[in-house]
Design a protein around this motif. Structure first.
Motif, PDB file in Angstrom:
ATOM      1  N   MET A   4       1.099  -1.299   0.169  1.00 46.80           N
ATOM      2  CA  MET A   4      -0.120  -0.274   0.423  1.00 46.80           C
ATOM      3  C   MET A   4       0.320   1.261  -0.008  1.00 46.80           C
ATOM      4  N   LYS A   5       0.680   2.141  -0.505  1.00 44.29           N
ATOM      5  CA  LYS A   5       1.613   3.001  -0.923  1.00 44.29           C
ATOM      6  C   LYS A   5       1.448   4.258   0.236  1.00 44.29           C
ATOM      7  N   LYS A   6       2.514   5.264   1.143  1.00 46.70           N
ATOM      8  CA  LYS A   6       2.110   6.047   1.239  1.00 46.70           C
ATOM      9  C   LYS A   6       1.128   7.268   0.534  1.00 46.70           C
ATOM     10  N   LEU A   7       0.797   8.356   1.632  1.00 47.87           N
ATOM     11  CA  LEU A   7      -0.156   9.533   1.048  1.00 47.87           C
ATOM     12  C   LEU A   7       1.030  10.532   0.101  1.00 47.87           C
ATOM     13  N   SER A   8       2.296  10.622   0.449  1.00 42.46           N
ATOM     14  CA  SER A   8       3.423  11.173   1.108  1.00 42.46           C
ATOM     15  C   SER A   8       3.542  10.789  -0.795  1.00 42.46           C
ATOM     16  N   THR A   9       3.794   9.600  -0.802  1.00 40.09           N
ATOM     17  CA  THR A   9       3.940   8.781  -2.293  1.00 40.09           C
ATOM     18  C   THR A   9       3.182   8.732  -3.798  1.00 40.09           C
ATOM     19  N   LYS A  10       2.007   8.785  -3.035  1.00 42.55           N
ATOM     20  CA  LYS A  10       0.602   9.623  -3.821  1.00 42.55           C
ATOM     21  C   LYS A  10       0.329  11.520  -4.633  1.00 42.55           C
ATOM     22  N   ILE A  11       1.678  11.521  -3.761  1.00 42.98           N
ATOM     23  CA  ILE A  11       1.537  12.980  -3.780  1.00 42.98           C
ATOM     24  C   ILE A  11       2.951  13.507  -4.575  1.00 42.98           C
ATOM     25  N   TRP A  12       3.806  12.202  -4.562  1.00 45.23           N
ATOM     26  CA  TRP A  12       5.031  12.556  -5.113  1.00 45.23           C
ATOM     27  C   TRP A  12       4.645  12.320  -6.788  1.00 45.23           C
ATOM     28  N   LEU A  13       3.597  11.382  -6.707  1.00 39.89           N
ATOM     29  CA  LEU A  13       3.612  10.671  -8.005  1.00 39.89           C
ATOM     30  C   LEU A  13       2.930  11.806  -8.628  1.00 39.89           C
ATOM     31  N   LEU A  14       1.833  12.283  -8.156  1.00 38.70           N
ATOM     32  CA  LEU A  14       0.698  13.549  -9.065  1.00 38.70           C
ATOM     33  C   LEU A  14       1.440  14.562  -9.230  1.00 38.70           C
ATOM     34  N   ILE A  15       2.799  14.949  -8.546  1.00 36.09           N
ATOM     35  CA  ILE A  15       2.899  16.256  -8.598  1.00 36.09           C
ATOM     36  C   ILE A  15       4.034  15.584  -9.644  1.00 36.09           C
ATOM     37  N   LEU A  16       3.908  14.654  -9.839  1.00 40.19           N
ATOM     38  CA  LEU A  16       5.460  14.081 -11.426  1.00 40.19           C
ATOM     39  C   LEU A  16       4.603  13.829 -12.219  1.00 40.19           C
ATOM     40  N   LEU A  17       2.664  13.773 -12.375  1.00 38.76           N
ATOM     41  CA  LEU A  17       2.115  13.515 -13.475  1.00 38.76           C
ATOM     42  C   LEU A  17       2.200  14.626 -14.331  1.00 38.76           C
ATOM     43  N   PHE A  18       1.447  15.278 -13.298  1.00 35.51           N
ATOM     44  CA  PHE A  18       1.847  16.764 -13.112  1.00 35.51           C
ATOM     45  C   PHE A  18       2.087  17.951 -13.869  1.00 35.51           C
ATOM     46  N   LEU A  19       3.825  17.302 -13.382  1.00 31.95           N
ATOM     47  CA  LEU A  19       5.276  18.011 -14.745  1.00 31.95           C
ATOM     48  C   LEU A  19       5.243  17.341 -14.964  1.00 31.95           C
ATOM     49  N   THR A  20       4.983  16.028 -15.357  1.00 30.48           N
ATOM     50  CA  THR A  20       5.078  15.319 -17.128  1.00 30.48           C
ATOM     51  C   THR A  20       3.962  15.674 -18.353  1.00 30.48           C
ATOM     52  N   VAL A  21       2.447  16.363 -17.924  1.00 29.70           N
ATOM     53  CA  VAL A  21       1.643  16.573 -18.614  1.00 29.70           C
ATOM     54  C   VAL A  21       2.234  18.083 -18.630  1.00 29.70           C
ATOM     55  N   THR A  22       3.050  18.432 -17.423  1.00 28.65           N
ATOM     56  CA  THR A  22       3.017  20.266 -18.318  1.00 28.65           C
ATOM     57  C   THR A  22       4.243  19.913 -19.216  1.00 28.65           C
TER      58      THR A  22
ATOM     59  N   LEU B 245       5.634  18.430   2.110  1.00 27.77           N
ATOM     60  CA  LEU B 245       5.070  16.985   2.368  1.00 27.77           C
ATOM     61  C   LEU B 245       5.378  16.720   3.455  1.00 27.77           C
ATOM     62  N   ARG B 246       6.796  17.271   4.690  1.00 21.96           N
ATOM     63  CA  ARG B 246       6.816  16.392   6.056  1.00 21.96           C
ATOM     64  C   ARG B 246       5.963  17.430   6.784  1.00 21.96           C
ATOM     65  N   ARG B 247       5.748  18.881   6.381  1.00 22.17           N
ATOM     66  CA  ARG B 247       5.275  18.745   7.339  1.00 22.17           C
ATOM     67  C   ARG B 247       3.504  19.238   7.406  1.00 22.17           C
ATOM     68  N   ILE B 248       3.307  18.114   6.164  1.00 19.70           N
ATOM     69  CA  ILE B 248       1.919  18.171   6.133  1.00 19.70           C
ATOM     70  C   ILE B 248       1.533  17.091   6.346  1.00 19.70           C
ATOM     71  N   MET B 249       2.425  15.987   6.215  1.00 13.88           N
ATOM     72  CA  MET B 249       2.688  14.667   7.069  1.00 13.88           C
ATOM     73  C   MET B 249       2.765  14.225   8.343  1.00 13.88           C
ATOM     74  N   ARG B 250       3.568  15.297   8.744  1.00 12.92           N
ATOM     75  CA  ARG B 250       3.564  15.463  10.247  1.00 12.92           C
ATOM     76  C   ARG B 250       1.870  15.318  11.185  1.00 12.92           C
ATOM     77  N   PRO B 251       1.137  16.095  11.280  1.00 13.65           N
ATOM     78  CA  PRO B 251      -0.120  15.820  11.442  1.00 13.65           C
ATOM     79  C   PRO B 251      -1.014  14.903  11.433  1.00 13.65           C
ATOM     80  N   LEU B 252      -0.959  13.934  10.520  1.00 20.22           N
ATOM     81  CA  LEU B 252      -1.195  13.063   9.450  1.00 20.22           C
ATOM     82  C   LEU B 252      -0.616  11.650  10.540  1.00 20.22           C
ATOM     83  N   ASN B 253       0.552  12.082  10.777  1.00 19.32           N
ATOM     84  CA  ASN B 253       1.197  10.829  10.989  1.00 19.32           C
ATOM     85  C   ASN B 253       1.178  10.748  12.902  1.00 19.32           C
TER      86      ASN B 253
END
Length: 461
Positions: free
Chosen positions: A1-19, A184-192
């Motif tokens: 199962m992918k972590k939320l941070s990994t999903k966000i990274w993949l989403l950013i990478l997808l946006f960069l690729t599309v851009t 991401l570290r700042r966002i993920m800290r309260p989630l962790n």
């Protein structure tokens, strides 16, 4: 199962690729639509001006020379020829005449229209754009005006800036990656922290709380978790108190039943004492049965989020409740006086309303002095039916009033236990009144009596 941070990274990478893909396509669009189109339009405009020098008749050497002089100060290469086949001798690359001017193109030239050609030329190692305009006289093609221009490659348009551009993109990407990582570290800290708190909660640590450090969605989630944890902790504490109280309440009658039944079985008690012991066993068994039924009723009333409400004549329901308690009132010679409004119709559940009135009136009987009066009154005020049940009994001390609807709460524990009270009656009443979207009020003065007021919504007309 992918972590939320990994999903966000993949989403950013997808946006960069599309851009990047979009920028490549957009650059090609700009190249084709702006640069090539602009070059074509400019060549046509120049060609039309030079074409206007032709006044008809044969194309003269003077006109050809005059047009070719334009090459000295123009970016475009311009040639005027009488016979299109002569172009091969003028331009520094091979021309396929049949491809350049076929039957369709010749027809366009005779009509005075220009022709544009774009194709790769090996000599220049690039695309070459050509524009052909006719010299026509009396529907005869006397010659042609030929303009061509080697188009610059996309990479050549910004050749000097390419290194700067690439360097800037790399540095910018590194900077973005750094800030995204920090963010991401700042966002993920309260989630962790929230995840760890949930795991502790699942292990039974209901004292776990998370810090609410923001007012955004994560902050709201943390606040909701803390509120949920408070509710669960209270529920757990109430459950423990409830179980301890139930155990305590059942322990006494069970010990009586067990002790006296063993004594009777072993013939330790005889005669009148034996009969008295049997009565005590029966009384304690009845008390256990009543306690069990009240606990089940309380559990059911708490689990129910809603009940089926239908029109009920309030006066009739109250009279039926009083009838069931008449024998109890007669034992103490208590008179129940009523003043009931027969026109009041409420939205309610008849059986549950009876249970409310029976509990309250029974309490009034139990805690009233002998040969006293209990008054039951109904009236309607502002869309609500008001039921007042007033006695002149022993009353409730002021300090106990806020707690009388709590489970197992007793004002006089010794007297309540002797009378068979469990401390659940008013708690059940409170729950059932809430199910009817009503309210429960208790006013009392020690030694003077108690008035219980119940409000229930009237039937909407």
């Amino acid at each position: 199962m992918k972590k939320l941070s990994t999903k966000i990274w993949l989403l950013i990478l997808l946006f960069l690729t599309v851009t990047v893909i979009f920028m490549v396509l957009f650059t090609d669009f700009l190249y084709e639509r702006l640069y090539v189109s602009d070059s074509e339009q400019s060549m046509i405009e120049v060609g039309e001006k030079l074409q206007s020098l032709y006044k008809g008749g044969k194309v003269t050497d003077e006109l050809v020379d005059k047009i070719e002089e334009y090459n000295l100060f123009s970016n475009f290469n311009v040639f005027a020829v009488r016979n299109p086949r002569e172009l091969s001798a003028c331009v520094p690359f091979e021309i396929d005449y049949d491809t350049l001017i076929g039957p369709d193109e010749r027809q366009q030239l005779l009509q005075g229209k220009s022709i544009t050609k774009i194709g790769y030329e090996q000599r220049f190692d690039r695309e070459v754009i050509s524009v052909i305009l006719p010299f026509t006289d009396q529907n005869r093609l006397e010659g042609i005006l030929y303009l061509y221009y080697p188009l610059a490659k996309i990479s050549e348009l910004a050749n000097t800036e390419v290194l700067v551009l690439i360097t800037s993109v790399v540095l910018f990407s590194m900077l973005i990656a750094f800030f995204v990582h920090k963010g991401l570290r700042r966002i993920m800290r309260p989630l962790n922290e929230l995840h760890q708190a949930v795991e502790k909660m699942s292990e039974g640590d209901y004292h776990t709380r998370v810090q609410v450090a923001s007012s955004d969605e994560i902050g709201k989630l943390s606040k909701a978790f803390n509120e949920m944890a408070d509710a669960i902790q209270r529920e757990d504490e109430e459950r423990k108190i409830f179980l301890a109280t139930v155990s305590h309440e059942l322990r006494t009658p069970i010990s009586y039943v067990k002790g006296y039944s063993e004594a009777i079985q072993n013939d330790f008690i005889e005669g009148a004492e034996r009969e008295e012991a049997i009565k005590l066993i029966n009384r304690e068994a009845n008390r256990m049965e009543r306690l069990t039924n009240e606990i089940l009723e309380l559990a059911r009333s708490k689990e129910q989020e809603a009940i089926n409400l239908y029109p009920i004549v309030l006066a009739e329901t109250i009279r039926e409740s009083i009838t069931l308690l008449e024998h109890l009132a007669q034992k103490k010679e208590i008179y129940i006086q009523t003043d009931l409004d027969e026109s009041i119709i409420v939205q309610g559940d008849e059986e549950k309303l009876k249970q409310i009135f029976i509990n309250v009136i029974e309490n009034a009987i139990c805690y009233s002095n002998e040969e006293s009066t209990i008054n039951v009154l109904t009236k309607s005020i502002k869309g609500n039916a008001i039921v007042e049940i007033a006695d002149k009994g022993i009353g409730i001390p002021k300090e106990d009033l806020p707690y009388v609807t709590q489970k197992f709460y007793r004002v006089n524990k010794a007297r309540s236990r002797a009378d068979g009270g469990s401390g659940l009656g008013l708690s059940i009443v409170d729950q059932l009144v809430k199910l009817h979207h009503g309210k429960l009020f208790i006013q009392s003065e020690e030694g003077k009596g108690t008035t219980v007021t119940i409000t229930v919504p009237l039937l909407e007309e």
